[in-house]
Design an enzyme around this catalytic site. Structure first.
Site, PDB file in Angstrom:
ATOM      1  N   ASP A  28      56.012 151.265  22.911  1.00  0.00           N
ATOM      2  CA  ASP A  28      55.544 151.769  24.211  1.00  0.00           C
ATOM      3  C   ASP A  28      56.448 152.889  24.733  1.00  0.00           C
ATOM      4  OD1 ASP A  28      53.844 151.854  26.380  1.00  0.00           O
ATOM      5  OD2 ASP A  28      54.891 150.273  27.478  1.00  0.00           O
ATOM      6  N   ASN A  30      55.487 156.433  24.733  1.00  0.00           N
ATOM      7  CA  ASN A  30      55.253 157.781  24.192  1.00  0.00           C
ATOM      8  C   ASN A  30      54.904 158.778  25.297  1.00  0.00           C
ATOM      9  OD1 ASN A  30      55.494 156.606  21.712  1.00  0.00           O
ATOM     10  ND2 ASN A  30      53.319 156.733  21.175  1.00  0.00           N
ATOM     11  N   TRP A  33      57.857 159.583  27.582  1.00  0.00           N
ATOM     12  CA  TRP A  33      58.819 160.406  26.824  1.00  0.00           C
ATOM     13  C   TRP A  33      58.413 161.877  26.903  1.00  0.00           C
ATOM     14  CZ3 TRP A  33      58.472 163.724  22.653  1.00  0.00           C
ATOM     15  CH2 TRP A  33      59.656 164.008  21.952  1.00  0.00           C
ATOM     16  N   ARG A  41      51.111 164.432  26.790  1.00  0.00           N
ATOM     17  CA  ARG A  41      51.298 163.084  26.238  1.00  0.00           C
ATOM     18  C   ARG A  41      51.103 163.048  24.726  1.00  0.00           C
ATOM     19  NH1 ARG A  41      51.090 158.574  29.478  1.00  0.00           N
ATOM     20  NH2 ARG A  41      49.942 157.464  27.858  1.00  0.00           N
ATOM     21  N   HIS A  45      52.938 161.058  21.477  1.00  0.00           N
ATOM     22  CA  HIS A  45      52.329 160.212  20.439  1.00  0.00           C
ATOM     23  C   HIS A  45      52.736 160.699  19.044  1.00  0.00           C
ATOM     24  CE1 HIS A  45      50.257 157.926  23.387  1.00  0.00           C
ATOM     25  NE2 HIS A  45      49.420 158.889  23.754  1.00  0.00           N
ATOM     26  N   SER A  73      45.604 149.158  21.548  1.00  0.00           N
ATOM     27  CA  SER A  73      45.120 147.870  22.054  1.00  0.00           C
ATOM     28  C   SER A  73      43.632 147.931  22.359  1.00  0.00           C
ATOM     29  CB  SER A  73      45.906 147.455  23.304  1.00  0.00           C
ATOM     30  OG  SER A  73      45.397 148.123  24.448  1.00  0.00           O
ATOM     31  N   GLU A  75      42.435 147.366  25.004  1.00  0.00           N
ATOM     32  CA  GLU A  75      42.301 147.929  26.367  1.00  0.00           C
ATOM     33  C   GLU A  75      42.610 149.428  26.399  1.00  0.00           C
ATOM     34  OE1 GLU A  75      44.117 144.851  25.921  1.00  0.00           O
ATOM     35  OE2 GLU A  75      42.174 143.943  26.315  1.00  0.00           O
ATOM     36  N   ARG A  79      41.619 154.677  28.347  1.00  0.00           N
ATOM     37  CA  ARG A  79      42.299 155.965  28.573  1.00  0.00           C
ATOM     38  C   ARG A  79      41.300 157.115  28.480  1.00  0.00           C
ATOM     39  NH1 ARG A  79      48.395 155.382  26.143  1.00  0.00           N
ATOM     40  NH2 ARG A  79      48.731 153.299  26.980  1.00  0.00           N
ATOM     41  N   LEU A 139      57.738 145.020   1.746  1.00  0.00           N
ATOM     42  CA  LEU A 139      57.506 144.771   3.172  1.00  0.00           C
ATOM     43  C   LEU A 139      56.022 144.565   3.464  1.00  0.00           C
ATOM     44  CD1 LEU A 139      58.683 144.905   6.157  1.00  0.00           C
ATOM     45  CD2 LEU A 139      57.899 147.293   6.143  1.00  0.00           C
ATOM     46  N   ARG A 196      59.903 145.191  22.646  1.00  0.00           N
ATOM     47  CA  ARG A 196      59.073 146.148  23.383  1.00  0.00           C
ATOM     48  C   ARG A 196      59.972 147.251  23.905  1.00  0.00           C
ATOM     49  NH1 ARG A 196      53.837 145.610  27.173  1.00  0.00           N
ATOM     50  NH2 ARG A 196      53.559 147.841  27.470  1.00  0.00           N
ATOM     51  N   LEU A 203      53.685 141.410  27.609  1.00  0.00           N
ATOM     52  CA  LEU A 203      53.123 141.400  26.247  1.00  0.00           C
ATOM     53  C   LEU A 203      51.899 142.304  26.119  1.00  0.00           C
ATOM     54  CD1 LEU A 203      53.257 137.711  24.923  1.00  0.00           C
ATOM     55  CD2 LEU A 203      54.350 139.727  23.930  1.00  0.00           C
TER      56      LEU A 203
END
Ligand code: IPE
Ligand code: IPE
Ligand code: MG
Length: 256
Positions: A28, A30, A33, A41, A45, A73, A75, A79, A139, A196, A203
């Site tokens: 979280d 980006n 920043w 923005r 990203h 997400s 949600e 955006r 991994l 986070r 969360l």
């Protein structure tokens, strides 16, 4: 990050740590920043993708078994259209550019989240990434994309109901293990450590079921500035936690 900051996070002891098997990250900050730098923005990203590349490398080198990242997400569709389409383009570009290299590094990719309604070209890339790397043994890199914890649980409940209706499952057989087996994350151990970035302490619908006993670490750093040293310090901070899982005795920080 300098040593003083590292010491503040780790308590100054950089010796033996118990390693988490599964680290999950809410990437979280980006947007903030970029805004802080007077940039759009979308630049944040892009810088976030660089931080992700660094973090995958750090995870490979550190020997953690699983790295899960929250990429988009359920949600985040709220955006503005322009930002959503920039994020979709970044995902497409990330898979096209990095898939071969991740495969070469023996990384196994798994995507969790809803697939309904995603663009066909995104769906194809997600499947390609999972299929190409499915047999790798390094991994385990889990990407939470179009992911929401409640949505995942609701989809799992629907699948369980269908299994009961089909006579493959009885209501009496439903227990925590059965529910976990119907989630997108079936077969993946619960996160030991959730990091986070950005200073937010929530969360945001990430791994709602799976984080029941995860250790949480909230860092005051925007995701594009997250570095290898933050990752190492997070592992060290984890090693200093006592996990009790409801009991009285600390359980070894590595589960299972
Ligand atoms: C995280 O950064 C990336 C995604 C949610 C896709 P944000 O875009 O949420 O950045 P902030 O939180 O607005 O700074
Ligand atoms: C969570 O961050 C989602 C990702 C990091 C992909 P958000 O920026 O969407 O979360 P909120 O809205 O601040 O809770
Ligand atoms: Mg955010």
């Amino acid at each position: 990050m300098n040593d003083v900051m590292l010491d503040k996070m780790t308590g100054g002891d950089k010796t033996a740590i118990t390693r988490p098997e599964h680290v999950a990250i809410i990437m979280d900050g980006n947007g903030r920043w970029a805004t802080q730098r007077g940039l759009p923005r979308s630049v944040g990203h892009k810088a976030g993708v660089e931080a992700l590349r660094r973090t995958i490398r750090a995870a490979c080198e550190s020997g953690v078994g699983y790295l899960t990242v929250f990429g988009f997400s359920s949600e985040n569709w709220k955006r503005p259209d322009e930002e959503v389409s920039q994020l979709m383009s970044l995902l497409r570009r990330f898979i096209r550019r990095d898939l071969a290299e991740l495969h070469r590094q023996n990384v196994r990719i798994k995507v969790v989240g809803g697939r309904d309604g995603l663009e066909p070209n995104i769906l194809a890339l997600l499947s390609e990434a999972e299929e190409l790397t499915g047999q790798n043994s390094g991994l385990n890199f889990v990407v939470a994309f179009n992911y929401g914890g409640r949505d995942e649980i609701a989809r799992a409940a629907a699948r369980m109901a269908r299994a009961v209706a089909a006579g493959e499952l009885t209501p009496g057989e439903v227990n925590e293990d059965v529910v976990a087996g119907f989630l997108d994350t079936a077969g993946i151990p619960d996160p030991d450590l959730v990091i986070r970035t950005s200073g937010e302490q929530r969360l945001s619908n990430f791994l709602t079921w799976q984080c029941a006993y995860s250790e949480m670490l909230f860092l005051d750093v925007y995701w594009p500035d997250f570095s290898d040293s933050h990752f190492q310090a997070a592992l060290e901070a984890y090693g200093r936690r006592d996990r009790r899982f409801g009991g009285l005795e600390p359980v070894s920080a590595v589960q299972g």
